[in-house]
Scaffold this motif. Structure first.
Motif, PDB file in Angstrom:
ATOM      1  N   ASP A   1      21.890  -2.526  34.174  1.00  0.00           N
ATOM      2  CA  ASP A   1      20.666  -2.056  33.544  1.00  0.00           C
ATOM      3  C   ASP A   1      20.527  -0.595  33.853  1.00  0.00           C
ATOM      4  O   ASP A   1      20.312  -0.219  34.979  1.00  0.00           O
ATOM      5  CB  ASP A   1      19.452  -2.837  34.050  1.00  0.00           C
TER       6      ASP A   1
ATOM      7  N   GLY B   1      18.415   1.555  34.080  1.00  0.00           N
ATOM      8  CA  GLY B   1      17.310   1.799  34.984  1.00  0.00           C
ATOM      9  C   GLY B   1      17.558   2.826  36.064  1.00  0.00           C
ATOM     10  O   GLY B   1      17.667   4.025  35.801  1.00  0.00           O
ATOM     11  N   GLY B   2      17.648   2.347  37.318  1.00  0.00           N
ATOM     12  CA  GLY B   2      17.731   3.250  38.450  1.00  0.00           C
ATOM     13  C   GLY B   2      19.016   4.064  38.466  1.00  0.00           C
ATOM     14  O   GLY B   2      19.000   5.255  38.717  1.00  0.00           O
TER      15      GLY B   2
ATOM     16  N   VAL C   1      16.029  -7.260  41.807  1.00  0.00           N
ATOM     17  CA  VAL C   1      15.337  -7.578  40.559  1.00  0.00           C
ATOM     18  C   VAL C   1      15.195  -9.091  40.453  1.00  0.00           C
ATOM     19  O   VAL C   1      15.962  -9.835  41.055  1.00  0.00           O
ATOM     20  CB  VAL C   1      16.084  -7.062  39.309  1.00  0.00           C
TER      21      VAL C   1
ATOM     22  N   GLN D   1      10.955  -4.284  33.976  1.00  0.00           N
ATOM     23  CA  GLN D   1      12.023  -3.368  33.590  1.00  0.00           C
ATOM     24  C   GLN D   1      12.529  -3.679  32.193  1.00  0.00           C
ATOM     25  O   GLN D   1      12.812  -2.783  31.421  1.00  0.00           O
ATOM     26  CB  GLN D   1      13.170  -3.463  34.586  1.00  0.00           C
ATOM     27  N   HIS D   2      12.660  -4.968  31.904  1.00  0.00           N
ATOM     28  CA  HIS D   2      13.143  -5.364  30.585  1.00  0.00           C
ATOM     29  C   HIS D   2      12.327  -6.543  30.097  1.00  0.00           C
ATOM     30  O   HIS D   2      11.897  -7.370  30.893  1.00  0.00           O
ATOM     31  CB  HIS D   2      14.616  -5.771  30.643  1.00  0.00           C
TER      32      HIS D   2
ATOM     33  N   LYS E   1       7.339  -3.634  38.629  1.00  0.00           N
ATOM     34  CA  LYS E   1       7.119  -3.294  37.222  1.00  0.00           C
ATOM     35  C   LYS E   1       8.104  -4.067  36.356  1.00  0.00           C
ATOM     36  O   LYS E   1       9.191  -4.430  36.806  1.00  0.00           O
ATOM     37  CB  LYS E   1       7.343  -1.799  37.014  1.00  0.00           C
TER      38      LYS E   1
ATOM     39  N   HIS F   1      11.824  -8.081  36.274  1.00  0.00           N
ATOM     40  CA  HIS F   1      10.939  -7.243  37.072  1.00  0.00           C
ATOM     41  C   HIS F   1      11.736  -6.619  38.209  1.00  0.00           C
ATOM     42  O   HIS F   1      12.636  -7.253  38.759  1.00  0.00           O
ATOM     43  CB  HIS F   1       9.823  -8.082  37.707  1.00  0.00           C
ATOM     44  N   ALA F   2      11.359  -5.425  38.585  1.00  0.00           N
ATOM     45  CA  ALA F   2      11.895  -4.843  39.809  1.00  0.00           C
ATOM     46  C   ALA F   2      11.046  -5.378  40.951  1.00  0.00           C
ATOM     47  O   ALA F   2       9.834  -5.492  40.823  1.00  0.00           O
ATOM     48  CB  ALA F   2      11.807  -3.337  39.745  1.00  0.00           C
TER      49      ALA F   2
END
Lengths: 373, 354
Positions: free
Chosen positions: A322, A324-325, A280, A301-302, A299, A293-294
């Motif tokens: 995060d 996320g994944g 990231v 992400q935050h 994209k 961003h990833a």
């Protein structure tokens, strides 16, 4: 304050002089300062970790003071004066292993400070208009400086008399005109001696001190606006650069081609940092947003609105936490397990029904007969 | 059993529906016993068919283009008729109910469906207040400086642009129009600073029409770049008043809600002197709607205690923000605080920046 500061995994310095911490997992942002004592003199220009355990944060402000912020306690513990205001703002801040501090001002004086002495232990002049000083993350006594009309120089702080490496200016262009220098940011490519710089003339250069060539070994261009910040992701071979129009691109360092652009920014980039282990990249700048961003799918992400213009950025090396994944994978695993259980249960039920209707052996016999037929 | 149902449903439809094949089949199946009844009803239908509605789904099956077109037009007319009837009916109902009528529904517009913007300024926020209190305009808002504006154009301005500049200079007090003389903006700016100008306005023109405006606050910036459209000069306005007077106008800034909007609002506010002279009864309005900033210049009069009259003095134009840059004009090396990125920012029609 303590609980808050421990949560934070991203730290930002703002133009209003406020140190900001963002907890990505909780989606919260905190201000760490006295709101009654706000002033523009406190504008944060540089941030770095005070120790390897990342329990202390060093904050360099415009007026030439370096404040120590304790992440565990959540308060500023110490203020020390490092250089006069005449030296200009801090362009770089770093720690040497044994509680020594390296500072660099705009006027190009790199100083080393010890904790016990108020005077600088060592001082070297890196030329005028220095835009950035960076420390080699592996060999911590090596620093690189560069600025406007001031090419890239690498210094060994143990031998401060002469720079270890001085970049040569680019070859004259096809009209035999001199090409100007303007290093805006420097980075060290991991696992090699190479350094990568981005310039105010939208170029990215790779220098190799181990080779006899002092000119860049690779030259790439991105966009048409000055590049302001750069960062190297953990997975090698690429560099992330940002410019004054809020365009961020991932460049490949093997051929110098654009791999992809990160979208969503509205204003110029001031700070960029890639996470040391995760794929990231965090960016901040004049549009007052922190964006993460990833790097894989590029994209956002935050996205956190932080109310003031942001100057610099520092990520904690621990997991960003995060959701996320990580959690998504966990959830899918959970779902799978549930499904498996469901199927198991269904089979069992069938067995039970058959058993209920007949004796244990009979259904088996029936099956075998069917098979024979 | 079925017949009653079918006939009712068919009563609503027109004869044109007969083209449809599936329906015909149905008819044959159903219509064995009740043919007579149906025929009678068909005659009735013929008179009603004008009001009935052909369905849209079978329009595309008609292969004759002219006929299809005619049918489509008819369909639209029918729909409109129905809508009007419904509206009339509703109105009647409302009148019948009188005071008890349910409150009118608020129509959906893209403004009231606006996407939530986290940068909307909260007036009690200390941090934003501090940020605004110490920005480049603070000396104007603290009453330390008085605005002084230089208006110039791109090189070799033609008719409309020249007149537009002149009229702008009558709107903005303390404004001076200068001929550009082919000078570079970066060389003009230090001279302006030396002569205590606080603003540099550059009108750009394309094909004799003003189409751009650079608004540069001096000595430290920021610089905003706008697109200018729909310029109507004083002469082109209907029912306009007499030429404006030298009095300082009042300034109205509408709908600048976000953080960026606040910066732009402050940029406009600092163009005019802080103490309006109410004797002049003149108002300059910057109205922001859907990120377009409408400028109007009016004179008002209190006719009696309830009635106010306004008279437009002109010029009128529309601005749209293209970029906001930190520092004085430097389009090559300047740092931008905000840049309009088309197809990225305006992908959502309900998201507004100002």
């Amino acid at each position: 304050m303590e609980d808050r500061s421990r949560l934070c995994s991203v730290w930002l310095g703002s133009e209003t002089g406020i140190l900001k911490g963002v907890s990505v997992s909780r989606k919260q942002a905190f201000n760490f300062c006295n709101t009654s004592q706000l002033s523009r003199d406190q504008e944060v220009r540089a941030l770095c970790w005070g120790d390897a355990a990342e329990s202390e944060l060093l904050v360099g402000s415009v007026d030439g003071t370096v404040k120590t912020f304790s992440v565990e306690k959540g308060v500023f513990t110490e203020t020390r004066r490092c250089g006069e205001t005449a030296d200009g703002c801090f362009t770089g801040l770093a720690t040497l292993g044994d509680s020594a501090l390296v500072t660099c001002g705009e006027c190009g004086t790199v100083r080393v400070w010890r904790e016990d002495r108020s005077e600088a232990v060592m001082e070297l002049n890196a030329g005028k208009n220095v835009c950035r000083m960076r420390q080699n993350p592996v060999h911590r006594h090596k620093v690189a400086t560069g600025g406007k009309e001031n090419g890239l120089k690498m210094w060994d702080l143990e031998r401060p008399e002469k720079p270890v490496f001085t970049a040569k200016n680019l070859r004259d262009d096809w009209l035999d005109l001199r090409r100007p220098h303007w290093v805006r940011d420097v980075g060290f490519i991991p696992d090699s001696d190479k350094m990568v710089t981005c310039t105010g003339y939208h170029q990215v250069h790779v220098f190799d001190p181990s080779s006899p060539q002092r000119r860049p070994v690779l030259e790439a261009e991105y966009g048409e606006y000055p590049l302001t910040a750069l960062s190297l992701p953990a997975a090698g071979n690429t560099v992330v650069v940002g410019n004054t129009h809020g365009q961020i691109a991932v460049l490949d360092l093997r051929k110098g081609l654009v791999r992809g652009c990160l979208k969503g920014l509205a204003g110029g980039v001031r700070g960029l940092q890639c996470h040391p282990s995760q794929p990231v990249v965090a960016s901040c700048g004049l549009d007052r947003f922190l964006r993460i961003h990833a790097l894989e799918d590029r994209k956002v992400q935050h996205k956190v609105y932080l109310k003031s213009r942001l100057n610099c950025l520092l990520l904690a090396s621990r997991d960003l936490e995060d959701g996320g994944g990580v959690t998504e994978q966990g959830e899918s695993q959970v779902v799978k397990e549930e499904e498996d259980e469901l199927w198991d249960a269904m089979e069992q039920v069938q067995d039970v029904q058959k058993r209920k209707t007949d004796d244990e052996e009979q259904p088996q016999e029936k099956r075998s007969r069917k098979g024979q037929d | 059993m079925d017949i009653t149902d079918v006939s009712v449903s068919r009563g609503k439809k027109s004869k044109k529906m007969k083209n449809k094949k599936p329906q015909k089949k149905n008819e044959r199946e159903e219509a064995s016993g009740a043919e007579k009844e149906e025929e009678e009803k068909k005659k009735m239908n013929q008179s009603e068919s004008a009001t009935a509605l052909p369905s849209t789904s079978h329009l595309h099956q008609v292969k004759n283009k002219q006929r299809r077109h005619l049918m489509f037009i008819k369909l639209k007319q029918e729909k409109k008729k129905q809508r009007m009837q419904l509206r009339k009916k509703k109105k009647k109902e409302r009148e019948a109910l009188g005071d008890k009528a349910p409150p009118k529904e608020i129509p959906k517009t893209i403004e009231n469906q606006r996407v939530y913007d986290e940068t909307a300024v909260d007036p009690e926020d200390e941090e934003v207040a501090f940020d605004e209190g110490t920005d480049e305009f603070s000396s104007y808002f603290n009453g330390l400086t008085n605005p002084k504006v230089l208006i110039t154009t791109s090189d070799r301005p033609r008719g409309r642009t020249v007149r537009f500049c002149e009229q702008l200079a009558t709107v903005i007090p303390n404004a001076y129009v200068y001929y550009r003389r082919g000078l570079a903006l970066k060389r003009i700016i230090p001279q302006c600073v030396a002569r205590d100008f606080t603003y540099l306005v550059v009108i750009n023109e394309d094909r004799k029409v003003p189409n751009g405006m650079v608004l540069c606050h001096l000595p430290e910036g920021p610089t905003a770049h706008f697109k200018v459209s729909n310029v109507r000069l004083r002469k082109e306005l209907k029912r306009r008043g007499k030429d404006p007077t030298q009095h300082y106008p009042e300034v109205i800034l509408n709908n600048f809600t976000t953080r960026l909007g606040h910066s732009i609002g402050r940029l406009f506010a600092a163009l005019f002197p802080q103490d309006p002279q109410f004797v002049g009864r003149q108002v300059a309005t910057f109205h922001n709607q859907r990120d377009f900033i409408f400028f109007r210049f009016h004179r008002y009069i209190f006719k009696n205690e309830k009635k106010v009259g306004i008279q437009e003095l002109g010029p009128r134009f529309t601005l749209k923000l293209r970029s906001l840059q930190k520092g004085t004009f430097d389009s090559k090396f300047g740092e931008y605080e905000w840049v309009l990125k088309r197809h990225e920012m305006d992908a959502c029609r309900r998201k507004f920046q100002l």
